[in-house]
Design an enzyme around this catalytic site. Structure first.
Site, PDB file in Angstrom:
ATOM      1  N   ASP A 189       0.833  -1.200   0.000  1.00 42.44           N
ATOM      2  CA  ASP A 189       0.000   0.000   0.000  1.00 42.44           C
ATOM      3  C   ASP A 189       0.867   1.249   0.000  1.00 42.44           C
ATOM      4  O   ASP A 189       1.925   1.282   0.637  1.00 42.44           O
ATOM      5  CB  ASP A 189      -0.929   0.018   1.222  1.00 42.44           C
ATOM      6  CG  ASP A 189      -0.169   0.042   2.534  1.00 42.44           C
ATOM      7  OD1 ASP A 189      -0.105   1.112   3.167  1.00 42.44           O
ATOM      8  OD2 ASP A 189       0.396  -1.007   2.929  1.00 42.44           O
ATOM      9  N   SER A 190       0.431   2.254  -0.739  1.00 43.78           N
ATOM     10  CA  SER A 190       1.111   3.551  -0.793  1.00 43.78           C
ATOM     11  C   SER A 190       2.566   3.380  -1.239  1.00 43.78           C
ATOM     12  O   SER A 190       2.813   2.881  -2.336  1.00 43.78           O
ATOM     13  CB  SER A 190       1.005   4.229   0.577  1.00 43.78           C
ATOM     14  OG  SER A 190       1.355   5.593   0.492  1.00 43.78           O
ATOM     15  N   ALA A 191       3.534   3.737  -0.393  1.00 42.11           N
ATOM     16  CA  ALA A 191       4.934   3.496  -0.747  1.00 42.11           C
ATOM     17  C   ALA A 191       5.188   2.019  -0.965  1.00 42.11           C
ATOM     18  O   ALA A 191       5.975   1.622  -1.837  1.00 42.11           O
ATOM     19  CB  ALA A 191       5.846   4.030   0.358  1.00 42.11           C
TER      20      ALA A 191
END
Length: 394
Positions: A189-191
């Site tokens: 998720d995200s990074a």
């Protein structure tokens, strides 16, 4: 006798008035929290964001609200957990957390890369433990969460080299935890979504293990300065990710501008996206990373990669981690688990041509449930705010 009846009637009227006033206060508060410059938020999203942004509960991006107002189901999971360390280049060790089902297997393997802006203090395998554990339970898979090194002490490419080394370790040691080395999936998720898709590129480029699928939850896909409406519109940080944090992440993780053009930092601009595994990309309406995640889905599709992309309306960055609180988070987790089960069973079917799916806010019973719980959370938050104010005055 009559005086007693009058007194009881007066007390009843007074208590009724107090109930109405309290309900009115809660309703007005929720209405105000729902009203933002970027649009009107669903009640549940509004109260969760209000709680986080006003420090009314002890939360970071992934820790849950108190169970008393979440409706969280109790019970323990039959999963087995193991925390270990492995060696990575540089003669250092990084932590892995392994959740696996009981039984002989072999079970599919999911390598999970947590979000946290690539920098210290924004996320680790502990902050994402609920999501990691849920994926293992719902997919009947081994989930290996990778505690890769982060900036500022460790700049690019330390994080991705650690992450790739973890894949090699998982393949070589699959027999020790009943994993199936022929079914290696990457997720994040995200990074961590950025790292997950970079793993597919590295595995391809280095003739490494064949990756079965990639799951990217609201991923960061470019470090370059390109026009993206969502980055401009939702950059305040109110939706759990700010432009300031994004710039800080770029400055600390990729301090040299030439790093921004690498396909291993900015896969959105990669020249070659051929021969990559099927992808699930989930984005959120109120998220600065929304547009680049969806643009990356389009680019993968242009290269003939099977892509399922879903935008969830009415929610913010990180919403799947709040699956115990938000119905949309539950939907996102269900979609993720379903995709992984299908791909590992060889049953994945994705319609062609590519088309972004938009999932609207919960409707029907789920909407009623979300709104009821939103009011319950609001009552808790207002009560806590009042108690804190009273305590400070004393």
């Amino acid at each position: 006798m009559k005086r007693g009846k009058r007194l009881l009637k007066s007390l009843f009227l007074l208590s009724s008035c107090l109930v109405v006033m309290v309900f009115f206060l809660i309703a007005v508060s929720v209405y105000l929290w729902q009203t933002t410059d970027e649009g009107r938020l669903p009640a549940k999203t509004a109260v969760v964001l209000h709680a986080i942004n006003n420090n009314l509960v002890d939360l970071d991006i992934n820790i849950r609200l108190p169970k008393i107002v979440t409706g969280e189901q109790s019970g323990t999971s039959p999963l087995l957990r193991e925390d270990i360390y492995i060696s990575v280049p540089g003669d250092v060790q990084i932590p892995l957390r392994i959740y696996r089902p009981q039984g002989e297997g072999p079970f599919p393997i999911i390598m999970y890369y947590h979000g946290g802006a690539f920098i210290q203090g924004y996320g680790d395998i502990d902050t994402h433990d609920n999501l990691i554990r849920a994926l293992a339970a719902r997919t009947n898979s081994v989930v290996i969460a990778v505690g890769y090194r982060v900036a500022p002490d460790h700049i690019f490419p330390a994080a991705i080299e650690d992450s790739y080394t973890a894949i090699l370790w998982a393949v070589d040691n699959a027999h020790t935890y009943q994993g199936d080395p022929a079914k290696i999936n990457v997720a994040g998720d995200s990074a961590g979504g950025n790292i997950a898709t970079v793993m597919t590129l590295m595995a391809r480029d280095r003739n490494g293990p064949k990756i079965t699928s990639q799951v990217l939850l609201y991923p960061l896909t470019t470090f370059q300065d390109i026009p993206l409406e969502s980055r401009e519109q939702y950059d305040s940080g109110y939706y759990l990710l700010s432009r300031q944090v994004m710039y800080r992440a770029r400055e600390l993780y990729t301090p040299e501008e030439q790093m921004w053009s690498s396909p291993y930092t900015s896969p959105l601009q990669a020249e070659n996206l051929n021969d990559l595994p099927p992808a699930l990309i989930i984005t959120a309406e109120f998220d600065p990373l929304r547009d680049e995640g969806e643009a990356y889905a389009e680019r993968l599709a242009e290269f003939g990669i099977q892509v399922r992309a879903t935008r969830y309306n009415g929610v913010m960055h990180g919403f799947v981690s709040f699956y115990e609180v938000m119905q949309s988070g539950q939907y996102g987790l269900q979609e993720t688990a379903s995709f992984l089960r299908q791909v590992n069973q060889g049953m994945l079917q994705i319609p062609s041509p590519y088309q972004l799916q938009v999932r609207q806010v919960p409707q029907g019973f789920d909407r009623v449930k979300d709104q009821t719980e939103a009011f319950a959370i609001a009552a808790y938050l207002l009560g806590r705010s009042g108690l804190n104010m009273f305590t400070r005055q004393e």
